[in-house]
Write an enzyme that holds these catalytic residues in place. Structure first.
Site, PDB file in Angstrom:
ATOM      1  N   HIS A 176      -4.111   1.655   8.029  1.00  0.00           N
ATOM      2  CA  HIS A 176      -2.758   2.218   7.980  1.00  0.00           C
ATOM      3  C   HIS A 176      -2.672   3.325   6.926  1.00  0.00           C
ATOM      4  O   HIS A 176      -2.170   4.418   7.201  1.00  0.00           O
ATOM      5  CB  HIS A 176      -1.746   1.102   7.687  1.00  0.00           C
ATOM      6  CG  HIS A 176      -0.339   1.577   7.525  1.00  0.00           C
ATOM      7  ND1 HIS A 176       0.650   1.314   8.446  1.00  0.00           N
ATOM      8  CD2 HIS A 176       0.256   2.312   6.549  1.00  0.00           C
ATOM      9  CE1 HIS A 176       1.783   1.875   8.043  1.00  0.00           C
ATOM     10  NE2 HIS A 176       1.577   2.477   6.883  1.00  0.00           N
ATOM     11  N   GLU A 177      -3.175   3.035   5.710  1.00  0.00           N
ATOM     12  CA  GLU A 177      -3.079   4.019   4.631  1.00  0.00           C
ATOM     13  C   GLU A 177      -3.987   5.219   4.909  1.00  0.00           C
ATOM     14  O   GLU A 177      -3.626   6.361   4.623  1.00  0.00           O
ATOM     15  CB  GLU A 177      -3.425   3.392   3.277  1.00  0.00           C
ATOM     16  CG  GLU A 177      -2.534   2.228   2.857  1.00  0.00           C
ATOM     17  CD  GLU A 177      -1.039   2.531   2.913  1.00  0.00           C
ATOM     18  OE1 GLU A 177      -0.641   3.710   2.832  1.00  0.00           O
ATOM     19  OE2 GLU A 177      -0.253   1.578   3.061  1.00  0.00           O
TER      20      GLU A 177
ATOM     21  N   GLY B 245       0.843  -1.185   0.000  1.00  0.00           N
ATOM     22  CA  GLY B 245       0.000   0.000   0.000  1.00  0.00           C
ATOM     23  C   GLY B 245       0.878   1.234   0.000  1.00  0.00           C
ATOM     24  O   GLY B 245       2.061   1.156   0.365  1.00  0.00           O
TER      25      GLY B 245
ATOM     26  N   GLN C 243       3.316  10.108   0.998  1.00  0.00           N
ATOM     27  CA  GLN C 243       4.596   9.374   1.002  1.00  0.00           C
ATOM     28  C   GLN C 243       5.448   9.664  -0.221  1.00  0.00           C
ATOM     29  O   GLN C 243       6.631   9.316  -0.246  1.00  0.00           O
ATOM     30  CB  GLN C 243       4.346   7.860   1.114  1.00  0.00           C
ATOM     31  CG  GLN C 243       3.732   7.486   2.455  1.00  0.00           C
ATOM     32  CD  GLN C 243       3.593   5.992   2.593  1.00  0.00           C
ATOM     33  OE1 GLN C 243       2.629   5.409   2.116  1.00  0.00           O
ATOM     34  NE2 GLN C 243       4.562   5.355   3.228  1.00  0.00           N
TER      35      GLN C 243
ATOM     36  N   CYS D  55       6.116   0.096   7.003  1.00  0.00           N
ATOM     37  CA  CYS D  55       5.685   1.286   6.266  1.00  0.00           C
ATOM     38  C   CYS D  55       6.844   1.748   5.388  1.00  0.00           C
ATOM     39  O   CYS D  55       7.984   1.766   5.852  1.00  0.00           O
ATOM     40  CB  CYS D  55       5.304   2.384   7.254  1.00  0.00           C
ATOM     41  SG  CYS D  55       4.805   3.927   6.473  1.00  0.00           S
ATOM     42  N   LEU D  56       6.559   2.101   4.143  1.00  0.00           N
ATOM     43  CA  LEU D  56       7.629   2.542   3.237  1.00  0.00           C
ATOM     44  C   LEU D  56       8.359   3.772   3.782  1.00  0.00           C
ATOM     45  O   LEU D  56       9.527   3.986   3.471  1.00  0.00           O
ATOM     46  CB  LEU D  56       7.064   2.842   1.842  1.00  0.00           C
ATOM     47  CG  LEU D  56       6.439   1.657   1.090  1.00  0.00           C
ATOM     48  CD1 LEU D  56       5.881   2.109  -0.249  1.00  0.00           C
ATOM     49  CD2 LEU D  56       7.450   0.548   0.903  1.00  0.00           C
TER      50      LEU D  56
ATOM     51  N   HIS E 256      -2.353   7.735   7.068  1.00  0.00           N
ATOM     52  CA  HIS E 256      -1.397   8.618   6.376  1.00  0.00           C
ATOM     53  C   HIS E 256      -2.075   9.910   5.922  1.00  0.00           C
ATOM     54  O   HIS E 256      -1.448  10.974   5.909  1.00  0.00           O
ATOM     55  CB  HIS E 256      -0.818   7.926   5.138  1.00  0.00           C
ATOM     56  CG  HIS E 256       0.395   7.101   5.413  1.00  0.00           C
ATOM     57  ND1 HIS E 256       1.573   7.646   5.878  1.00  0.00           N
ATOM     58  CD2 HIS E 256       0.628   5.774   5.279  1.00  0.00           C
ATOM     59  CE1 HIS E 256       2.469   6.676   6.016  1.00  0.00           C
ATOM     60  NE2 HIS E 256       1.923   5.536   5.666  1.00  0.00           N
TER      61      HIS E 256
HETATM   62 NI    NI Z   1       2.758   3.631   5.645  1.00  0.00          NI
END
Ligand code: NI
Length: 180
Positions: free
Chosen positions: A140-141, A48, A53, A98-99, A144
């Site tokens: 989670h997304e 995701g 991000q 997480c990226l 963000h």
């Molecule tokens: Ni993330």
């Protein structure tokens, strides 16, 4: 204009906390943003990704189609102006990555099920209910887009450890390779 892998914004970059704006209509700019998010998510092997991000404060995130729809042959699913309609009382604790926190995994307790309403890339509103990994990815997304991050679930000590680890890695990245 071709699509591109964009650099991932890594915590504690303040752009991850920026307020995001609603998408009013599906313009070429939004289509390009979708493609860039796809390319970047695939390049960094995420399941995701959310617009902040890659430094774009817009209410859109993507989830891998295998996770979202159980079909690996479909392109990543876009969730535009998403709204989490409800979550289960039942909770589950799982390690989350997480990226924007490369190499960091944090156990986070979240509802096992979540229902989301969003606009798709075709401008249509849809609803999707997820369980397990999908429910976790949705939450989670969606976090963000409101500036909420993994570190907000941990105590100050663990937060400092994560910060040090990411700073050390950033320093290593800055060391020029001999002859490169
Ligand atoms: Ni993330």
């Amino acid at each position: 204009m071709g699509m591109a892998v964009r650099p991932i914004v890594v915590w504690p970059d303040p752009r991850l906390r920026e307020e995001t704006r609603e998408v009013v209509e599906i313009t070429d700019e939004i289509q390009t943003l979708y493609k860039d998010l796809c390319e970047t998510m695939v390049a960094y092997q995420g399941i995701g990704i959310a617009s902040p991000q890659i430094g774009v404060p817009v209410k859109m995130f993507l989830i891998d189609a295998l996770v979202a729809l159980g079909d690996e042959n479909l392109p990543p699913v876009a969730f535009i102006n998403p709204e989490v309609l409800g979550t289960s009382d039942e909770l589950e604790k799982c390690d989350e990555g997480c990226l924007s926190f490369p190499g960091i995994y944090v156990p986070i307790e979240r509802p096992v099920r979540a229902r989301v309403r969003a606009m798709g890339l075709n401008g249509e509103i849809f609803e999707l209910e997820g369980e397990g990994l999908l429910a976790r990815a949705i939450q989670h997304e969606n976090d963000h887009l409101t500036g909420k991050l993994m570190v907000d679930f941990v105590g100050p000590l663990k937060k400092r450890m994560i910060k040090r680890k990411l700073e050390r890695e950033a320093e290593l990245d800055d060391v020029p390779l001999a002859g490169a």
